[in-house]
Design a protein around this motif. Structure first.
Motif: not given
Length: 318
Positions: A166-173, A181-185, A187-189
């Motif tokens: 399972q992959v969660v990732t952070t980014a700023g926009s 999300r298109e790459l498979g994440a 959950e995004t924050i």
């Protein structure tokens, strides 16, 4: 040959395309005719005067290339002139040619264009060595990736998903979060709007921020969790609550790749070729390239990187 020289510490304008001596292969080295070079944060630090190449490395920036083997030194097994390859470097990638120990050279993965293969060595070796060899991420566990839109982040998201995590990732926009999300994440924050430590519990965290995220990272770890710190973009110093570390039976690892001995890099490179390249060849993991810029215009590529608006890798192309 020509290469990008840093004429003095400073901004992108200090990068100049100049005539320099041709490299010659020493014992155990191959010379690569460079097709493209990846642009990395370490190159920016070197440009600013904060990250000198290790002893014996070329003075020009550039930690990864793709190209064609031009010459082979004595004692090199498995490579011959004409082979299409990519390589992990200690420096010297912003050039028409570069000499590199054979242990750090890999074949171009099946199905990847030669130019785009320059986007792979640094990210693949960094992610594989830290997330899987060191932190031992296992199928079904959760990985938190900070800076998911970076070259390392986009690769880590894909690789962890391909191997069943399972992959969660952070980014700023929102644009970056949508691409992740298109790459498979899963959950995004948005780190500008949300506190990741309140939202996720992870078994492994891959961190590029450093000091300011240490407390939050420890909070976000599951019992038995592993934190791998690979960069210090937010700063190098922080207080650590050892009570949290003990209670969670957690571990904190700090690593760099550039200055490791050739033998250590060789172990990582061979493991990547054996374990990661088949996934790339199958299309489960692909290089994410934001822009391809002429190598002579390296200053423009550095301006792109400095802006922080890119998603994936920026390449310098011959």
């Amino acid at each position: 040959m020509r290469a990008i020289e840093i004429v003095r510490p400073g901004g992108p304008e200090v990068l100049e395309w100049r005539e320099v001596p041709d490299p010659r292969p020493e014992q155990g080295q191959v010379v690569i005719e460079v097709a493209a070079a990846g642009v990395n944060r370490a190159d920016v630090l070197q440009r600013k005067g904060f990250y000198d190449p290790p002893p014996g490395a070329p003075p020009y920036p550039g930690l990864e290339v793709s190209g064609v083997v031009a010459e082979v030194g004595a004692g090199v097994p498995g490579f011959a002139p004409g082979d299409e390859v990519c390589a992990l470097l200690a420096g010297g990638g912003y050039a028409e040619r570069v000499a590199v120990p054979w242990e750090q050279v890999m074949p171009v993965p099946e199905g990847v264009p030669l130019v785009d293969a320059a986007a792979l060595p640094e990210v693949a070796c960094t992610v594989w060595s830290n997330v899987f060899m060191l932190a031992r991420l296992r199928k079904g566990e959760t990985l938190l990736v900070h800076g998911g839109a970076s070259g390392i982040g986009t690769f880590a998201v894909q690789l962890a998903k391909a191997l069943g995590s399972q992959v969660v990732t952070t980014a700023g926009s929102e644009a970056k979060l949508r691409r992740l999300r298109e790459l498979g994440a899963d959950e995004t924050i948005n780190y500008r709007e949300q506190d990741f430590s309140d939202l996720v519990r992870a078994d492994v965290i891959l961190d590029i921020i450093g000091g300011p995220y240490l407390a939050g990272n420890l909070k976000a770890l599951n019992p038995g969790g592993r934190l791998a710190i690979i960069a210090l973009q937010g700063g190098a110093k922080a207080e650590i609550d050892l009570g949290v570390l003990l209670t969670k039976r957690a571990s904190v690892h700090g690593t760099t790749l550039r200055a490791r001995p050739v033998e250590e890099k060789g172990v990582i490179v061979r493991s990547v070729a054996d374990n990661v390249w088949p996934l790339v060849g199958a299309g489960a993991v692909r290089p994410v390239v934001h822009a391809r810029v002429p190598m002579s215009d390296a200053a423009e590529a550095h301006r792109m990187l400095d802006s922080g608006e890119h998603i994936g890798k920026i390449l310098l192309v011959r």
